[in-house]
Design a protein around this motif. Structure first.
Motif, PDB file in Angstrom:
ATOM      1  N   LEU A 131      38.028  40.491  54.708  1.00 12.37           N
ATOM      2  CA  LEU A 131      39.159  39.737  54.157  1.00 12.37           C
ATOM      3  C   LEU A 131      39.087  39.673  52.636  1.00 12.37           C
ATOM      4  CD1 LEU A 131      41.651  37.960  54.526  1.00 12.37           C
ATOM      5  CD2 LEU A 131      40.123  36.007  54.853  1.00 12.37           C
ATOM      6  N   SER A 132      37.902  39.416  52.088  1.00 16.24           N
ATOM      7  CA  SER A 132      37.743  39.345  50.634  1.00 16.24           C
ATOM      8  C   SER A 132      38.017  40.698  49.976  1.00 16.24           C
ATOM      9  CB  SER A 132      36.335  38.861  50.288  1.00 16.24           C
ATOM     10  OG  SER A 132      36.098  37.570  50.804  1.00 16.24           O
ATOM     11  N   ALA A 133      37.569  41.787  50.612  1.00 13.46           N
ATOM     12  CA  ALA A 133      37.806  43.118  50.059  1.00 13.46           C
ATOM     13  C   ALA A 133      39.293  43.418  49.979  1.00 13.46           C
ATOM     14  CB  ALA A 133      37.097  44.163  50.909  1.00 13.46           C
ATOM     15  N   PHE A 134      40.036  42.973  50.977  1.00 14.88           N
ATOM     16  CA  PHE A 134      41.490  43.181  50.960  1.00 14.88           C
ATOM     17  C   PHE A 134      42.145  42.333  49.870  1.00 14.88           C
ATOM     18  CE2 PHE A 134      45.689  41.759  52.420  1.00 14.88           C
ATOM     19  CZ  PHE A 134      46.353  42.979  52.484  1.00 14.88           C
ATOM     20  N   GLN A 135      41.721  41.074  49.727  1.00 14.87           N
ATOM     21  CA  GLN A 135      42.326  40.183  48.753  1.00 14.87           C
ATOM     22  C   GLN A 135      41.969  40.580  47.319  1.00 14.87           C
ATOM     23  OE1 GLN A 135      44.535  37.820  49.125  1.00 14.87           O
ATOM     24  NE2 GLN A 135      44.619  37.944  51.350  1.00 14.87           N
ATOM     25  N   ILE A 136      40.800  41.145  47.116  1.00 13.19           N
ATOM     26  CA  ILE A 136      40.414  41.581  45.764  1.00 13.19           C
ATOM     27  C   ILE A 136      41.371  42.643  45.251  1.00 13.19           C
ATOM     28  CG2 ILE A 136      38.631  42.876  44.494  1.00 13.19           C
ATOM     29  CD1 ILE A 136      36.561  41.365  46.167  1.00 13.19           C
ATOM     30  N   VAL A 137      41.822  43.509  46.127  1.00 13.84           N
ATOM     31  CA  VAL A 137      42.728  44.596  45.734  1.00 13.84           C
ATOM     32  C   VAL A 137      44.159  44.086  45.562  1.00 13.84           C
ATOM     33  CG1 VAL A 137      43.651  46.846  46.408  1.00 13.84           C
ATOM     34  CG2 VAL A 137      41.270  46.278  46.891  1.00 13.84           C
ATOM     35  N   THR A 138      44.590  43.157  46.406  1.00 15.62           N
ATOM     36  CA  THR A 138      45.997  42.731  46.411  1.00 15.62           C
ATOM     37  C   THR A 138      46.260  41.460  45.613  1.00 15.62           C
ATOM     38  OG1 THR A 138      45.637  41.512  48.483  1.00 15.62           O
ATOM     39  CG2 THR A 138      46.356  43.810  48.646  1.00 15.62           C
ATOM     40  N   SER A 139      45.243  40.627  45.403  1.00 18.06           N
ATOM     41  CA  SER A 139      45.461  39.344  44.736  1.00 18.06           C
ATOM     42  C   SER A 139      45.645  39.540  43.230  1.00 18.06           C
ATOM     43  CB  SER A 139      44.284  38.400  44.992  1.00 18.06           C
ATOM     44  OG  SER A 139      44.462  37.181  44.305  1.00 18.06           O
ATOM     45  N   ASP A 140      46.473  38.675  42.642  1.00 18.38           N
ATOM     46  CA  ASP A 140      46.705  38.701  41.196  1.00 18.38           C
ATOM     47  C   ASP A 140      46.118  37.468  40.512  1.00 18.38           C
ATOM     48  OD1 ASP A 140      48.409  36.911  42.349  1.00 18.38           O
ATOM     49  OD2 ASP A 140      50.204  37.548  41.250  1.00 18.38           O
ATOM     50  N   ALA A 141      45.118  36.841  41.122  1.00 18.20           N
ATOM     51  CA  ALA A 141      44.472  35.670  40.532  1.00 18.20           C
ATOM     52  C   ALA A 141      43.685  36.071  39.282  1.00 18.20           C
ATOM     53  CB  ALA A 141      43.546  35.020  41.546  1.00 18.20           C
ATOM     54  N   PRO A 142      43.563  35.159  38.300  1.00 23.20           N
ATOM     55  CA  PRO A 142      42.811  35.478  37.079  1.00 23.20           C
ATOM     56  C   PRO A 142      41.361  35.829  37.388  1.00 23.20           C
ATOM     57  CG  PRO A 142      44.091  33.460  36.801  1.00 23.20           C
ATOM     58  CD  PRO A 142      44.172  33.815  38.248  1.00 23.20           C
ATOM     59  N   SER A 143      40.889  36.951  36.819  1.00 25.12           N
ATOM     60  CA  SER A 143      39.532  37.408  37.080  1.00 25.12           C
ATOM     61  C   SER A 143      39.099  38.367  35.984  1.00 25.12           C
ATOM     62  CB  SER A 143      39.442  38.094  38.447  1.00 25.12           C
ATOM     63  OG  SER A 143      38.147  38.620  38.661  1.00 25.12           O
ATOM     64  N   ASP A 144      37.786  38.413  35.731  1.00 25.92           N
ATOM     65  CA  ASP A 144      37.224  39.349  34.756  1.00 25.92           C
ATOM     66  C   ASP A 144      37.032  40.748  35.320  1.00 25.92           C
ATOM     67  OD1 ASP A 144      37.154  37.473  32.777  1.00 25.92           O
ATOM     68  OD2 ASP A 144      35.054  36.923  33.084  1.00 25.92           O
ATOM     69  N   VAL A 145      37.332  40.936  36.591  1.00 28.15           N
ATOM     70  CA  VAL A 145      37.181  42.249  37.204  1.00 28.15           C
ATOM     71  C   VAL A 145      38.197  43.201  36.579  1.00 28.15           C
ATOM     72  CG1 VAL A 145      37.257  43.552  39.346  1.00 28.15           C
ATOM     73  CG2 VAL A 145      36.382  41.219  39.338  1.00 28.15           C
ATOM     74  N   PRO A 146      37.765  44.323  35.990  1.00 28.38           N
ATOM     75  CA  PRO A 146      38.709  45.239  35.340  1.00 28.38           C
ATOM     76  C   PRO A 146      39.631  45.887  36.358  1.00 28.38           C
ATOM     77  CG  PRO A 146      36.526  46.217  35.439  1.00 28.38           C
ATOM     78  CD  PRO A 146      36.375  44.802  35.900  1.00 28.38           C
ATOM     79  N   SER A 147      40.841  46.177  35.913  1.00 28.28           N
ATOM     80  CA  SER A 147      41.802  46.838  36.783  1.00 28.28           C
ATOM     81  C   SER A 147      41.372  48.277  37.040  1.00 28.28           C
ATOM     82  CB  SER A 147      43.194  46.803  36.160  1.00 28.28           C
ATOM     83  OG  SER A 147      43.187  47.431  34.890  1.00 28.28           O
ATOM     84  N   GLY A 148      41.763  48.801  38.160  1.00 25.17           N
ATOM     85  CA  GLY A 148      41.403  50.155  38.534  1.00 25.17           C
ATOM     86  C   GLY A 148      41.453  50.312  40.037  1.00 25.17           C
ATOM     87  N   SER A 149      40.752  51.284  40.527  1.00 18.33           N
ATOM     88  CA  SER A 149      40.741  51.530  41.962  1.00 18.33           C
ATOM     89  C   SER A 149      39.925  50.454  42.678  1.00 18.33           C
ATOM     90  CB  SER A 149      40.160  52.914  42.254  1.00 18.33           C
ATOM     91  OG  SER A 149      38.812  52.979  41.813  1.00 18.33           O
ATOM     92  N   ALA A 150      40.065  50.449  43.993  1.00 19.68           N
ATOM     93  CA  ALA A 150      39.332  49.465  44.790  1.00 19.68           C
ATOM     94  C   ALA A 150      37.833  49.683  44.678  1.00 19.68           C
ATOM     95  CB  ALA A 150      39.780  49.548  46.249  1.00 19.68           C
ATOM     96  N   LEU A 151      37.399  50.929  44.679  1.00 17.12           N
ATOM     97  CA  LEU A 151      35.964  51.211  44.588  1.00 17.12           C
ATOM     98  C   LEU A 151      35.385  50.754  43.261  1.00 17.12           C
ATOM     99  CD1 LEU A 151      35.778  54.754  46.254  1.00 17.12           C
ATOM    100  CD2 LEU A 151      35.151  52.527  47.239  1.00 17.12           C
ATOM    101  N   SER A 152      36.147  50.913  42.178  1.00 24.68           N
ATOM    102  CA  SER A 152      35.651  50.469  40.869  1.00 24.68           C
ATOM    103  C   SER A 152      35.516  48.954  40.812  1.00 24.68           C
ATOM    104  CB  SER A 152      36.597  50.958  39.770  1.00 24.68           C
ATOM    105  OG  SER A 152      37.887  50.367  39.912  1.00 24.68           O
ATOM    106  N   LYS A 153      36.445  48.232  41.446  1.00 24.36           N
ATOM    107  CA  LYS A 153      36.348  46.771  41.489  1.00 24.36           C
ATOM    108  C   LYS A 153      35.144  46.328  42.316  1.00 24.36           C
ATOM    109  CE  LYS A 153      41.275  45.776  40.872  1.00 24.36           C
ATOM    110  NZ  LYS A 153      42.470  45.114  41.446  1.00 24.36           N
TER     111      LYS A 153
END
Length: 276
Positions: free
Chosen positions: A117-139
Motif C-alpha cells: 500500500l505504501s509503495a503505491f501511495q508513494i508513486v501516486t500521492s502528492d503530499a509534501p516530501s523530500d523524495v525527488p521526483s522520478g520513476s518509482a524505482l528511484s523513489k
C-alpha cells in the motif's frame, strides 16, 4: 409584517432615478414572488417541510468545522472498528481456539500488505516530501538509503505486535482493551519529555482519573489468589501477570513511538509524508 418590511427595504434599494411606474412595477413583482413562495411552502405537507428543514440543518452541520462529521468521522470510525476487530480476532484465535499458527508469519503478511500500500501511495500521492521526483524505482531507492530515521519506529512496531499477541493469549480482550487506554497516558508523558509540551492541570487530573479507572478494572479481572496452594490457580495467576506485563510494554512502546513519529513528521530538516 417582517415580509412587508423586507419587501419595502428591497424596493428602497432601487435607484431614485427610476420612474415611479417602474418602481411600482418592481415593488409589485417582488411582493408577488414572495406571495407565491409563501403559497408553495404552505401547500407542502408538514412532513416534507420538516424533512427539508432537517436536511438543510444536517448539511450545514456537516459543512461546519471543516467536515468534522464527514471524512474525519469516517476515519475515526474506521480506526475504532479496526482496532476492536483486530484485538477480538487475535484473542479468539489464540485464547479461545488455541490455534498454534506462527506469529512471525502473521506479522510478515501484515508488513507485506503495508509495504504494498505504501509503495503505491508513494508513486501516486502528492503530499509534501523530500523524495525527488522520478520513476518509482528511484523513489524507492532514495527512501531505502535514507530510511535510518524510520528504523526505530519499525523495530518498535514489530515489538508491539509481538507483545500484543502474547498479551491476548493470557488475558481477555476486554481487559486488553481497557489497558490499551493507557496509551493516552504514556503518549502524554512522552510528549512532555520529548516535545517539551506543557499540560494544563485539568489534563493531568483527567489522566490520573484514567489511570485509576484502568487499575480498578484490571484488578477486578485478576484471577483469585493462588494462596490456597492450587496449582491451577497459581498457573492462571502467573499467566494473567504475564499478559498484563506484555500489555503494559505494548502501551509504553506505543506512547513512545507515537511521539517519535510525530517528531519525525514535523522535523524542519527533513520532510517526509506518512507513506514515506
Amino acid at each position: 409584517r417582517s415580509r412587508a418590511a423586507a419587501t419595502k427595504a428591497r424596493a428602497s434599494l432601487l435607484p431614485r432615478s427610476w420612474p415611479q411606474h417602474a418602481m411600482k412595477a418592481s415593488y409589485t413583482n417582488v411582493e408577488t414572488e414572495e406571495k407565491e413562495e409563501l403559497v408553495r411552502s404552505e401547500g407542502e405537507p408538514d412532513d416534507r417541510r420538516e424533512t427539508s428543514t432537517s436536511s438543510t440543518c444536517w448539511s450545514q452541520l456537516c459543512c461546519a468545522g471543516g467536515g468534522l462529521l464527514g471524512i474525519r468521522a469516517c476515519i475515526l470510525g474506521s480506526v475504532v472498528v479496526q482496532n476492536t476487530a483486530y484485538a477480538l480476532v487475535r484473542r479468539y484465535s489464540r485464547g479461545a481456539l488455541r490455534e498454534t499458527y506462527s506469529t512471525s508469519s502473521v506479522l510478515l503478511v501484515m508488513e507485506v500488505a503495508k509495504m504494498a500500500l505504501s509503495a503505491f501511495q508513494i508513486v501516486t500521492s502528492d503530499a509534501p516530501s523530500d523524495v525527488p521526483s522520478g520513476s518509482a524505482l528511484s523513489k524507492y531507492a532514495y527512501l531505502i538509503t535514507h530510511s535510518l530515521t524510520m528504523l526505530v519506529p519499525a523495530v518498535v512496531y514489530l515489538a508491539m505486535n509481538i507483545l500484543g499477541f502474547v498479551s491476548l493469549k493470557y488475558i481477555d480482550a476486554a481487559t486488553f482493551a481497557i489497558l490499551a487506554q493507557m496509551k493516552v497516558f504514556t503518549t502524554a508523558i512522552f510528549s512532555v519529555v520529548l516535545l517539551q509540551r506543557k499540560l494544563h492541570l485539568r489534563k493531568w487530573r483527567a489522566l490520573l482519573t484514567l489511570t485509576l479507572g484502568v487499575v480498578l478494572i484490571s484488578h477486578e479481572a485478576m484471577p483469585k489468589s493462588a494462596a490456597t496452594g492450587d496449582s491451577r490457580a497459581k498457573l492462571a495467576f502467573a499467566e494473567f501477570l504475564l499478559g498484563i506485563a506484555a500489555s503494559v510494554g505494548d502501551v509504553v512502546l506505543s506512547g513512545f513511538v507515537s511521539i517519535y513519529f510525530e517528531k519525525v513528521l514535523k522535523s524542519k530538516t527533513e520532510t517526509y509524508s506518512v507513506w514515506d
